[in-house]
Design an enzyme around this catalytic site. Structure first.
Site, PDB file in Angstrom:
ATOM      1  N   ASP A 132       7.843   3.655   5.210  1.00 18.96           N
ATOM      2  CA  ASP A 132       8.909   5.620   5.338  1.00 18.96           C
ATOM      3  C   ASP A 132      10.041   5.673   5.766  1.00 18.96           C
ATOM      4  O   ASP A 132      10.543   6.898   5.644  1.00 18.96           O
ATOM      5  CB  ASP A 132       7.364   5.847   6.851  1.00 18.96           C
ATOM      6  CG  ASP A 132       6.563   5.537   6.036  1.00 18.96           C
ATOM      7  OD1 ASP A 132       5.469   5.935   5.229  1.00 18.96           O
ATOM      8  OD2 ASP A 132       5.463   4.491   7.567  1.00 18.96           O
ATOM      9  N   GLY A 142       3.623   2.329   7.739  1.00 14.51           N
ATOM     10  CA  GLY A 142       2.036   2.618   8.627  1.00 14.51           C
ATOM     11  C   GLY A 142       1.690   4.688   8.001  1.00 14.51           C
ATOM     12  O   GLY A 142       0.327   4.538   8.577  1.00 14.51           O
ATOM     13  N   LYS A 155      14.236   8.285   2.072  1.00 15.76           N
ATOM     14  CA  LYS A 155      13.513   6.992   3.468  1.00 15.76           C
ATOM     15  C   LYS A 155      14.981   6.314   3.720  1.00 15.76           C
ATOM     16  O   LYS A 155      14.742   5.865   4.959  1.00 15.76           O
ATOM     17  CB  LYS A 155      12.990   5.787   2.494  1.00 15.76           C
ATOM     18  CG  LYS A 155      11.750   5.742   2.158  1.00 15.76           C
ATOM     19  CD  LYS A 155      10.768   7.011   2.123  1.00 15.76           C
ATOM     20  CE  LYS A 155       9.131   7.542   1.693  1.00 15.76           C
ATOM     21  NZ  LYS A 155       8.514   6.745   0.826  1.00 15.76           N
ATOM     22  N   GLU A 212      -0.532  -5.067   6.370  1.00 17.55           N
ATOM     23  CA  GLU A 212       0.893  -5.189   5.004  1.00 17.55           C
ATOM     24  C   GLU A 212       1.901  -5.686   6.341  1.00 17.55           C
ATOM     25  O   GLU A 212       2.671  -7.168   6.169  1.00 17.55           O
ATOM     26  CB  GLU A 212       1.668  -4.019   5.633  1.00 17.55           C
ATOM     27  CG  GLU A 212       0.959  -2.679   4.673  1.00 17.55           C
ATOM     28  CD  GLU A 212       1.545  -1.592   4.295  1.00 17.55           C
ATOM     29  OE1 GLU A 212       1.243  -0.887   3.595  1.00 17.55           O
ATOM     30  OE2 GLU A 212       1.977  -0.888   5.694  1.00 17.55           O
ATOM     31  N   THR A 267       1.620  -0.943  -0.267  1.00 14.30           N
ATOM     32  CA  THR A 267       0.203  -0.470  -0.214  1.00 14.30           C
ATOM     33  C   THR A 267       1.031   1.137   0.154  1.00 14.30           C
ATOM     34  O   THR A 267       1.997   1.654   0.646  1.00 14.30           O
ATOM     35  CB  THR A 267      -0.852   0.425   1.333  1.00 14.30           C
ATOM     36  OG1 THR A 267      -1.853  -0.996   1.096  1.00 14.30           O
ATOM     37  CG2 THR A 267      -1.547   1.380   1.079  1.00 14.30           C
ATOM     38  N   GLY A 268       0.677   1.728  -0.476  1.00 11.82           N
ATOM     39  CA  GLY A 268       1.023   3.628  -0.505  1.00 11.82           C
ATOM     40  C   GLY A 268       1.688   3.860  -1.831  1.00 11.82           C
ATOM     41  O   GLY A 268       1.124   2.893  -3.171  1.00 11.82           O
ATOM     42  N   GLY A 309       1.110   5.407   5.450  1.00 13.28           N
ATOM     43  CA  GLY A 309      -0.388   5.435   4.693  1.00 13.28           C
ATOM     44  C   GLY A 309      -1.360   4.622   5.601  1.00 13.28           C
ATOM     45  O   GLY A 309      -2.339   4.396   4.860  1.00 13.28           O
TER      46      GLY A 309
HETATM   47  C1  5RP Z   1       0.964   2.622   4.320  1.00 15.81           C
HETATM   48  C2  5RP Z   1       2.853   2.060   4.465  1.00 15.81           C
HETATM   49  C3  5RP Z   1       3.183   2.584   2.975  1.00 15.81           C
HETATM   50  O1  5RP Z   1       3.861   1.747   2.190  1.00 15.81           O
HETATM   51  C4  5RP Z   1       4.805   3.795   3.680  1.00 15.81           C
HETATM   52  O2  5RP Z   1       3.537   5.047   4.181  1.00 15.81           O
HETATM   53  C5  5RP Z   1       5.187   4.578   2.442  1.00 15.81           C
HETATM   54  O3  5RP Z   1       4.196   5.079   1.493  1.00 15.81           O
HETATM   55  P1  5RP Z   1       4.669   5.772   0.426  1.00 15.81           P
HETATM   56  O4  5RP Z   1       5.640   4.846  -1.045  1.00 15.81           O
HETATM   57  O5  5RP Z   1       3.458   7.128  -0.437  1.00 15.81           O
HETATM   58  O6  5RP Z   1       5.476   6.874   0.596  1.00 15.81           O
HETATM   59  O7  5RP Z   1       3.182   1.529   4.840  1.00 15.81           O
HETATM   60  O8  5RP Z   1       0.848   1.528   5.396  1.00 15.81           O
END
Ligand code: 5RP
Length: 232
Positions: A90, A102, A128, A110, A32-33, A104
């Protein structure tokens, strides 16, 4: 190109490298994300080209995207083991490949998917990567709504100022599992595995966004090229 545009390109690059590792017949965990969503787009392209896979999504949002793009979905009633999961993060601690996830809001599903995967590939852009987790982002902690204030006080004893996550209407954000999220602003963490164990014992905590020892490969897209870091 704007900095934002450059970052989006990096995310896409990392996602594409991971999707190249997917093989015919695999059960694939779908993260997700925004970075994971580039991976789902690329995976859908491969599916259109004849690749046969089934996906297990880590959120409703991801399930909707995958279905819309023609990826066949399955679930744990059919498969207990996932061949490969591709997800974002993140923050990634360079020396250990422990990660924070998290922001997202999908950390619980996850983590369930990550823990059921033979291989978890984390795809990120270079912003990151950190020396110590919680250098830039809070650690999301998913909690039961009932008595969340008490859970927050227990978490606050760890010097992390838990903050209830709100949605765009100013109401508590509700996760896919029906829980609240407390974003906990720790100082950079020296021993994340120890901290994770301690936080896990707090009553009311459902799951924490520290993913310890789960990532097998981290693919980082940098302006200077793509880097692959495997867990030792
Ligand atoms: C969602 C997550 C995402 O993988 C994390 O926030 C990274 O998101 P992005 O790729 O948009 O930076 O843990 O729960």
């Amino acid at each position: 190109m704007s900095r934002n545009g450059e970052v989006e390109l990096l995310k896409k690059q990392a996602a594409l490298e991971a999707v190249a590792l997917v093989e015919d017949g695999m059960i694939v965990g779908l993260g997700t994300g925004s970075t994971a969503s580039y991976a789902i787009e690329a995976l859908a392209q491969r599916v259109k080209g004849g690749l046969k896979i089934q996906g297990i999504p880590t959120s409703r949002r991801t399930a909707e995207q995958a279905e819309r793009l023609g990826i066949v979905l399955t679930d744990f009633s059919m498969h207990r083991l996932i061949d490969l999961t591709i997800d974002g993060a993140d923050e990634v601690e360079v020396r250990s490949l422990n990660v924070i996830k998290g922001l997202g809001g999908a950390l619980l599903r996850e983590k369930i998917v990550a823990a059921a995967s033979k291989k978890l590939i984390i795809v990120v852009d270079e912003r990151k990567m950190v020396d110590r987790l919680a250098s830039h982002t809070p650690v999301p902690v998913e909690v039961i709504p009932f008595g969340w204030q008490v859970t927050a006080e227990r978490l606050a004893n760890f010097d992390c100022q838990p903050k209830l996550r709100l949605n765009e209407k100013g109401e508590p954000f509700i996760s896919d599992g029906g829980h609240y999220i407390l974003d906990c602003a720790f100082k950079p963490i020296d021993r994340p595995a120890e901290l994770a164990q301690q936080l896990d014992t707090i009553i009311g905590v459902v799951e924490i966004g520290l993913f310890i020892g789960l990532a097998k490969l981290v693919i980082t897209a940098k302006e200077t090229g793509v880097e692959f870091l495997s867990c030792k």
